[in-house]
Enzyme design. Sequence first.
Site, PDB file in Angstrom:
ATOM      1  N   GLY A 179       3.195   3.811   2.916  1.00 46.08           N
ATOM      2  CA  GLY A 179       1.998   3.178   3.795  1.00 46.08           C
ATOM      3  C   GLY A 179       1.658   4.196   4.806  1.00 46.08           C
ATOM      4  O   GLY A 179       1.059   3.856   5.868  1.00 46.08           O
ATOM      5  N   ALA A 180       1.463   5.665   4.422  1.00 45.28           N
ATOM      6  CA  ALA A 180       1.046   6.641   5.223  1.00 45.28           C
ATOM      7  C   ALA A 180      -0.431   6.634   5.774  1.00 45.28           C
ATOM      8  O   ALA A 180      -0.658   6.982   6.810  1.00 45.28           O
ATOM      9  CB  ALA A 180       1.470   7.968   4.667  1.00 45.28           C
ATOM     10  N   GLY A 196      -1.716   3.984   6.518  1.00 44.45           N
ATOM     11  CA  GLY A 196      -2.113   2.539   7.394  1.00 44.45           C
ATOM     12  C   GLY A 196      -1.906   2.951   8.876  1.00 44.45           C
ATOM     13  O   GLY A 196      -1.703   4.400   9.199  1.00 44.45           O
ATOM     14  N   THR A 239       0.051   1.942  11.197  1.00 42.01           N
ATOM     15  CA  THR A 239       1.523   2.485  11.716  1.00 42.01           C
ATOM     16  C   THR A 239       1.956   3.681  10.963  1.00 42.01           C
ATOM     17  O   THR A 239       2.564   4.559  11.584  1.00 42.01           O
ATOM     18  CB  THR A 239       2.503   1.222  11.569  1.00 42.01           C
ATOM     19  OG1 THR A 239       2.009  -0.022  12.075  1.00 42.01           O
ATOM     20  CG2 THR A 239       3.776   1.392  11.890  1.00 42.01           C
ATOM     21  N   GLY A 240       1.810   3.495   9.775  1.00 48.02           N
ATOM     22  CA  GLY A 240       2.269   4.736   8.864  1.00 48.02           C
ATOM     23  C   GLY A 240       1.743   6.005   9.156  1.00 48.02           C
ATOM     24  O   GLY A 240       2.448   7.079   9.335  1.00 48.02           O
ATOM     25  N   LYS A 243      -6.987   9.281  -1.585  1.00 48.97           N
ATOM     26  CA  LYS A 243      -7.679   9.077  -0.111  1.00 48.97           C
ATOM     27  C   LYS A 243      -7.640  10.444   0.668  1.00 48.97           C
ATOM     28  O   LYS A 243      -6.477  11.022   0.540  1.00 48.97           O
ATOM     29  CB  LYS A 243      -6.754   8.119   0.436  1.00 48.97           C
ATOM     30  CG  LYS A 243      -7.237   6.801   0.191  1.00 48.97           C
ATOM     31  CD  LYS A 243      -6.508   5.588   1.044  1.00 48.97           C
ATOM     32  CE  LYS A 243      -7.012   4.139   0.845  1.00 48.97           C
ATOM     33  NZ  LYS A 243      -6.443   3.261   1.508  1.00 48.97           N
ATOM     34  N   LYS A 257       9.837 -11.499   6.831  1.00 50.74           N
ATOM     35  CA  LYS A 257      10.474 -10.117   7.117  1.00 50.74           C
ATOM     36  C   LYS A 257      11.871 -10.273   6.864  1.00 50.74           C
ATOM     37  O   LYS A 257      12.736  -9.434   6.707  1.00 50.74           O
ATOM     38  CB  LYS A 257       9.790  -9.292   8.283  1.00 50.74           C
ATOM     39  CG  LYS A 257       8.401  -8.976   8.008  1.00 50.74           C
ATOM     40  CD  LYS A 257       7.917  -8.305   9.568  1.00 50.74           C
ATOM     41  CE  LYS A 257       6.699  -7.668   9.156  1.00 50.74           C
ATOM     42  NZ  LYS A 257       5.968  -7.101  10.247  1.00 50.74           N
TER      43      LYS A 257
HETATM   44  N1  LIG Z   1       3.210  -5.027  16.545  1.00 53.30           N
HETATM   45  C1  LIG Z   1       1.934  -5.268  16.102  1.00 53.30           C
HETATM   46  O1  LIG Z   1       1.243  -5.593  17.101  1.00 53.30           O
HETATM   47  C2  LIG Z   1       1.767  -5.151  14.926  1.00 53.30           C
HETATM   48  C3  LIG Z   1       0.149  -5.063  14.447  1.00 53.30           C
HETATM   49  C4  LIG Z   1      -0.486  -4.890  13.404  1.00 53.30           C
HETATM   50  C5  LIG Z   1       0.662  -4.700  12.253  1.00 53.30           C
HETATM   51  N2  LIG Z   1       1.964  -4.657  12.513  1.00 53.30           N
HETATM   52  C6  LIG Z   1       2.902  -4.451  11.269  1.00 53.30           C
HETATM   53  O2  LIG Z   1       2.839  -3.014  10.970  1.00 53.30           O
HETATM   54  C7  LIG Z   1       3.140  -2.848   9.643  1.00 53.30           C
HETATM   55  C8  LIG Z   1       2.179  -1.958   8.956  1.00 53.30           C
HETATM   56  O3  LIG Z   1       0.869  -2.668   9.320  1.00 53.30           O
HETATM   57  P1  LIG Z   1      -0.352  -2.044   9.480  1.00 53.30           P
HETATM   58  O4  LIG Z   1      -1.480  -3.005   9.974  1.00 53.30           O
HETATM   59  O5  LIG Z   1      -0.259  -0.624  10.222  1.00 53.30           O
HETATM   60  O6  LIG Z   1      -0.876  -1.597   8.078  1.00 53.30           O
HETATM   61  P2  LIG Z   1      -2.211  -1.062   7.474  1.00 53.30           P
HETATM   62  O7  LIG Z   1      -3.183  -0.160   8.444  1.00 53.30           O
HETATM   63  O8  LIG Z   1      -2.858  -2.575   6.889  1.00 53.30           O
HETATM   64  O9  LIG Z   1      -1.889  -0.190   6.280  1.00 53.30           O
HETATM   65  C9  LIG Z   1      -1.216  -0.741   5.152  1.00 53.30           C
HETATM   66  C10 LIG Z   1      -0.555   0.399   4.485  1.00 53.30           C
HETATM   67  O10 LIG Z   1       0.214  -0.298   3.422  1.00 53.30           O
HETATM   68  C11 LIG Z   1       0.035   0.379   2.132  1.00 53.30           C
HETATM   69  N3  LIG Z   1       0.249  -0.690   1.232  1.00 53.30           N
HETATM   70  C12 LIG Z   1       0.128  -1.785   0.955  1.00 53.30           C
HETATM   71  N4  LIG Z   1       0.382  -2.569  -0.194  1.00 53.30           N
HETATM   72  C13 LIG Z   1       1.019  -1.661  -0.695  1.00 53.30           C
HETATM   73  C14 LIG Z   1       1.809  -1.602  -1.891  1.00 53.30           C
HETATM   74  N5  LIG Z   1       1.984  -2.684  -2.675  1.00 53.30           N
HETATM   75  N6  LIG Z   1       2.224  -0.513  -2.486  1.00 53.30           N
HETATM   76  C15 LIG Z   1       2.287   0.571  -1.638  1.00 53.30           C
HETATM   77  N7  LIG Z   1       1.647   0.775  -0.368  1.00 53.30           N
HETATM   78  C16 LIG Z   1       1.058  -0.487  -0.059  1.00 53.30           C
HETATM   79  C17 LIG Z   1      -1.529   0.625   2.390  1.00 53.30           C
HETATM   80  O11 LIG Z   1      -1.780   1.802   1.338  1.00 53.30           O
HETATM   81  P3  LIG Z   1      -2.991   1.978   0.602  1.00 53.30           P
HETATM   82  O12 LIG Z   1      -3.856   3.240   1.255  1.00 53.30           O
HETATM   83  O13 LIG Z   1      -2.794   2.249  -0.793  1.00 53.30           O
HETATM   84  O14 LIG Z   1      -3.998   0.803   0.865  1.00 53.30           O
HETATM   85  C18 LIG Z   1      -1.386   1.402   3.745  1.00 53.30           C
HETATM   86  O15 LIG Z   1      -1.038   2.633   3.669  1.00 53.30           O
HETATM   87  C19 LIG Z   1       3.401  -4.522   9.112  1.00 53.30           C
HETATM   88  O16 LIG Z   1       4.539  -4.742   8.879  1.00 53.30           O
HETATM   89  C20 LIG Z   1       2.570  -5.273  10.057  1.00 53.30           C
HETATM   90  O17 LIG Z   1       3.002  -6.416  10.198  1.00 53.30           O
HETATM   91  C21 LIG Z   1       2.408  -4.945  13.880  1.00 53.30           C
END
Ligand SMILES: NC(=O)c1ccc[n+]([C@@H]2O[C@H](COP(=O)([O-])OP(=O)(O)OC[C@H]3O[C@@H](n4cnc5c(N)ncnc54)[C@H](OP(=O)(O)O)[C@@H]3O)[C@@H](O)[C@H]2O)c1
Length: 326
Positions: A12-13, A15, A17-18, A45, A130
């Site tokens: 998820g790097a 994303g 958070t990642g 990417k 989760k």
């Molecule tokens: N605390 C808060 O306010 C808050 C806010 C938002 C999110 N979060 C949490 O943070 C965490 C990450 O969310 P985010 O919004 O940072 O993520 P994001 O920006 O939507 O990015 C998602 C990442 O997951 C990868 N991914 C998705 N499905 C996959 C799969 N089947 N296999 C491999 N890679 C996959 C994507 O890779 P690709 O490059 O291949 O697409 C991308 O790197 C989640 O648990 C979310 O609930 C928390």
Amino acid sequence: MARERLRVTLSGATGETGAEIANAILDLSDTFHLTALARPASANKPEYENFKKRGASIIVADLGTVNDHLVSILKGCDIVVCAITLEGLDPRPMNNLATAAQHAGVKRFIPSLFGPVCPPRGVALIRDLKEDMIDHIKNLNLPYTLVDVGWWYQMSLPAVPSGRLDHLLVFPITTITGSGNVECAMTDKRDIGRYVARIIADPQTLNRSVFLYNEIWTQNKLFDLVERLSGETIPRQHETQEDLKLKIDSAKKRWNDGDETALAPFVMMAYYYTLWIRGDNTPAKARGLGYLIANDMYPDIKSTSLEDYVNGLLDGDIGRIYVGRR
Ligand SMILES: NC(=O)c1ccc[n+]([C@@H]2O[C@H](COP(=O)([O-])OP(=O)(O)OC[C@H]3O[C@@H](n4cnc5c(N)ncnc54)[C@H](OP(=O)(O)O)[C@@H]3O)[C@@H](O)[C@H]2O)c1
């Protein structure tokens, strides 16, 4: 003799958070070596090329099954961090990564929680899913650390009447939930990585839950702040607890009846209920649920104040999140 670096594999790097976690780990190249797993469809990417230039290894891996290739990649890895989203509410990619990590003998697994404090089950759908993933990790007897991070600044701000923040806010807040006086622990998404880098290398956090946050705010105070810094008066509409509950029930019913468009509002309104009505997302509630508090453990980490964040947006120094995606 030089200390061996910790081998971290991150999924998820690319994303939000990642990428913060990847950047923080790459900044500590004396402590860590980073391997980023790219899913096949995303291998080209440009983010991966950048990480590679900074010393990361990039490996294409499919999390669709627990396969020998995945297990072989994880062999010899100390820590696996999963920062992927629950696309289509499908827990299998993260569960497969955890199972493969267990087969490979990984010493610590960090699942993709990174959310607000929320009681296990029955309050917010995403938390429930989760919690199921946490159960899977515990069933595997896989060593873990659970990291929650509060609610992002990036998801919490109202737009201002002049419209000058519109292009920067992915989820502009149009309504204050309930009284607006409920406290909530908030975090600049950009600070998460530095905390995670400390937490995952710390023996005290093994098999523990850890909570990190920047500041405590209420929605009323947050609106006051944006008004003061922007010099604009923001209209304030309040949504009652009862109205929110009715909307959640209606969205849930529509989703259960097969309306996919009802899922996003259902998920988000359930978050608003736990954050702004129940007041679950605080360090005190986290302590009650058994979390360690990262702010107490690593007081030297300097995090961004909400005031500095809002000023950065108003000055045009801070950009949008989820660029090109939402
Ligand atoms: N605390 C808060 O306010 C808050 C806010 C938002 C999110 N979060 C949490 O943070 C965490 C990450 O969310 P985010 O919004 O940072 O993520 P994001 O920006 O939507 O990015 C998602 C990442 O997951 C990868 N991914 C998705 N499905 C996959 C799969 N089947 N296999 C491999 N890679 C996959 C994507 O890779 P690709 O490059 O291949 O697409 C991308 O790197 C989640 O648990 C979310 O609930 C928390």
